[in-house]
Design a protein around this motif. Structure first.
Motif, short mmCIF file in Angstrom:
data_model
loop_
_atom_site.label_atom_id
_atom_site.label_comp_id
_atom_site.label_asym_id
_atom_site.label_seq_id
_atom_site.Cartn_x
_atom_site.Cartn_y
_atom_site.Cartn_z
N ILE A 36 52.66 33.57 44.26
CA ILE A 36 51.67 34.61 44.91
C ILE A 36 51.52 35.79 44.21
O ILE A 36 50.43 36.48 43.95
CB ILE A 36 52.30 34.65 46.63
CG1 ILE A 36 51.98 33.53 47.38
CG2 ILE A 36 51.58 35.97 47.11
CD1 ILE A 36 52.63 33.44 48.69
N LEU A 37 52.79 36.30 43.75
CA LEU A 37 52.66 37.51 42.97
C LEU A 37 52.06 37.42 41.50
O LEU A 37 51.17 38.18 41.16
CB LEU A 37 54.10 37.67 42.46
CG LEU A 37 54.86 38.75 43.59
CD1 LEU A 37 56.51 38.99 43.02
CD2 LEU A 37 54.13 40.19 44.04
N GLY A 38 52.11 36.24 40.96
CA GLY A 38 51.25 35.85 39.77
C GLY A 38 49.93 35.86 40.03
O GLY A 38 48.95 36.48 39.25
N TYR A 39 49.49 35.34 41.15
CA TYR A 39 48.09 35.12 41.65
C TYR A 39 47.51 36.74 41.73
O TYR A 39 46.32 36.88 41.09
CB TYR A 39 47.95 34.39 42.74
CG TYR A 39 46.59 34.44 43.12
CD1 TYR A 39 45.56 33.45 42.85
CD2 TYR A 39 45.88 35.29 44.22
CE1 TYR A 39 44.27 33.25 43.27
CE2 TYR A 39 44.42 35.38 44.58
CZ TYR A 39 43.75 34.19 44.38
OH TYR A 39 42.38 33.97 44.73
N PHE A 40 47.98 37.62 42.51
CA PHE A 40 47.60 39.09 42.76
C PHE A 40 47.69 40.11 41.56
O PHE A 40 46.89 40.57 41.21
CB PHE A 40 48.31 39.43 43.98
CG PHE A 40 47.57 38.92 45.39
CD1 PHE A 40 46.37 39.06 45.64
CD2 PHE A 40 48.55 38.08 45.99
CE1 PHE A 40 45.95 38.39 46.60
CE2 PHE A 40 48.06 37.27 47.13
CZ PHE A 40 46.75 37.59 47.54
N LEU A 41 48.93 39.59 40.81
CA LEU A 41 48.95 40.65 39.61
C LEU A 41 47.79 40.14 38.44
O LEU A 41 47.42 41.03 37.83
CB LEU A 41 50.51 40.29 39.02
CG LEU A 41 51.41 41.08 39.71
CD1 LEU A 41 52.86 40.99 39.21
CD2 LEU A 41 51.23 42.56 39.90
N MET A 42 47.58 39.04 38.37
CA MET A 42 46.42 38.52 37.56
C MET A 42 45.03 38.89 37.98
O MET A 42 44.20 39.50 37.15
CB MET A 42 46.29 36.83 37.01
CG MET A 42 45.65 36.41 36.22
SD MET A 42 46.18 37.33 34.72
CE MET A 42 45.13 36.81 33.40
N GLN A 43 44.80 38.82 39.29
CA GLN A 43 43.59 39.53 39.99
C GLN A 43 43.50 40.98 39.40
O GLN A 43 42.62 41.50 39.19
CB GLN A 43 43.55 39.15 41.36
CG GLN A 43 43.30 37.95 42.07
CD GLN A 43 41.84 37.65 41.98
OE1 GLN A 43 41.12 38.56 41.89
NE2 GLN A 43 41.66 36.43 42.58
N ALA A 44 44.63 41.69 39.59
CA ALA A 44 44.60 43.21 39.64
C ALA A 44 44.36 43.46 37.89
O ALA A 44 43.71 44.23 37.55
CB ALA A 44 45.87 43.95 39.98
N PHE A 45 45.21 42.74 37.03
CA PHE A 45 44.84 42.62 35.98
C PHE A 45 43.45 42.58 35.17
O PHE A 45 42.96 43.33 34.51
CB PHE A 45 45.83 41.75 34.84
CG PHE A 45 45.54 41.70 33.31
CD1 PHE A 45 45.96 42.98 32.70
CD2 PHE A 45 44.87 40.94 32.83
CE1 PHE A 45 45.68 42.98 31.22
CE2 PHE A 45 44.81 40.79 31.43
CZ PHE A 45 45.19 41.73 30.59
N TRP A 46 42.95 41.45 35.86
CA TRP A 46 41.47 41.07 35.16
C TRP A 46 40.67 42.29 35.90
O TRP A 46 39.68 42.95 34.85
CB TRP A 46 41.13 39.96 36.10
CG TRP A 46 39.96 39.12 35.63
CD1 TRP A 46 38.69 39.66 35.56
CD2 TRP A 46 39.77 38.04 34.77
NE1 TRP A 46 37.76 38.91 35.02
CE2 TRP A 46 38.58 37.85 34.41
CE3 TRP A 46 40.78 37.11 34.15
CZ2 TRP A 46 38.27 36.74 33.69
CZ3 TRP A 46 40.42 36.08 33.46
CH2 TRP A 46 39.08 36.04 33.00
N VAL A 47 40.67 42.88 37.01
CA VAL A 47 39.80 43.93 37.34
C VAL A 47 40.23 44.89 36.42
O VAL A 47 39.05 45.83 36.25
CB VAL A 47 40.06 44.05 38.74
CG1 VAL A 47 39.38 45.48 39.33
CG2 VAL A 47 39.60 42.87 39.80
N TRP A 48 41.62 45.35 36.26
CA TRP A 48 41.62 46.55 35.51
C TRP A 48 41.20 46.47 34.13
O TRP A 48 40.51 47.49 33.50
CB TRP A 48 43.03 46.65 35.24
CG TRP A 48 43.56 47.68 34.48
CD1 TRP A 48 43.69 49.27 34.58
CD2 TRP A 48 44.07 47.62 33.06
NE1 TRP A 48 44.18 49.66 33.71
CE2 TRP A 48 44.43 49.08 32.50
CE3 TRP A 48 44.33 46.34 32.34
CZ2 TRP A 48 44.92 49.07 31.30
CZ3 TRP A 48 44.83 46.74 30.91
CH2 TRP A 48 45.01 47.77 30.51
#
Length: 187
Positions: free
Chosen positions: A157-169
């Motif tokens: 779950i952390l990996g999913y949301f951190l990757m989402q945030a990284f992509w948007v950033w």
């Protein structure tokens, strides 16, 4: 001044970064060890680098990395097929648990399981042998498995949301650079 990525659409920035480290799709499709996947391996959705497929791949790969089973990569491939995540990233992330990182990671997951089950931690010597696996593992498998599944879910779950945030950033950063370059050109 032009930046190296000026000619790339900002939404493609994370893809370019990820593709740099990905294995060759054609070689993977021809790999004889993956032939059991049949036509499923040729599904283009398993190879696309979209925010959705990459984030799901992080979830699958990190979850499977924490499982104390011998076929982590196989399970990651099956889950990637099932939820349509990026196959190479899903399978590659399993290598977070490798012969060097495995002992501390699985010891930590064992401690999490012991804590969740409210059991005392058992001190025992690890020995890579059939005898230890049959006798030593039988005492710790329940807390190890519980802790591994819980840690895998949390990491996924952390990996999913951190990757989402990284992509948007990454996309936002690229847009800002592009706007700044365009305003500098117009002055």
């Amino acid at each position: 001044m032009t930046l190296p990525f000026d000619n790339i659409s900002p939404s493609r920035m994370p893809r370019k970064l990820i593709r740099k480290y990905m294995p060759d799709e054609a070689k993977l499709k021809e790999n004889r060890h993956l032939s059991w996947l049949g036509e499923y391996i040729h599904d283009p959705n398993l190879w696309h680098l979209t925010r959705k497929s990459v984030c799901k791949a992080f979830m699958v790969g990190l979850f499977c990395a924490f499982l104390p089973i011998p076929a982590q990569m196989l399970l990651a491939a099956i889950l990637a097929l099932f939820i349509r995540s990026n196959l190479p990233i899903s399978v590659g992330l399993v290598w977070i648990t490798n012969p060097i990182t495995m002992p501390p990671i699985f010891y930590f997951t064992y401690l999490v399981g012991v804590w969740l089950m409210d059991l005392p931690a058992q001190a025992m010597e690890f020995e890579l042998s059939v005898d230890w696996l049959s006798s030593g593992l039988s005492h710790i498998w329940q807390p190890l498995l519980l802790g591994s599944v819980i840690c895998g879910i949390v990491a996924g779950i952390l990996g999913y949301f951190l990757m989402q945030a990284f992509w948007v950033w990454q996309v936002n950063r690229s847009w800002k650079r592009r706007r700044k370059n365009n305003s500098n050109k117009n002055q």
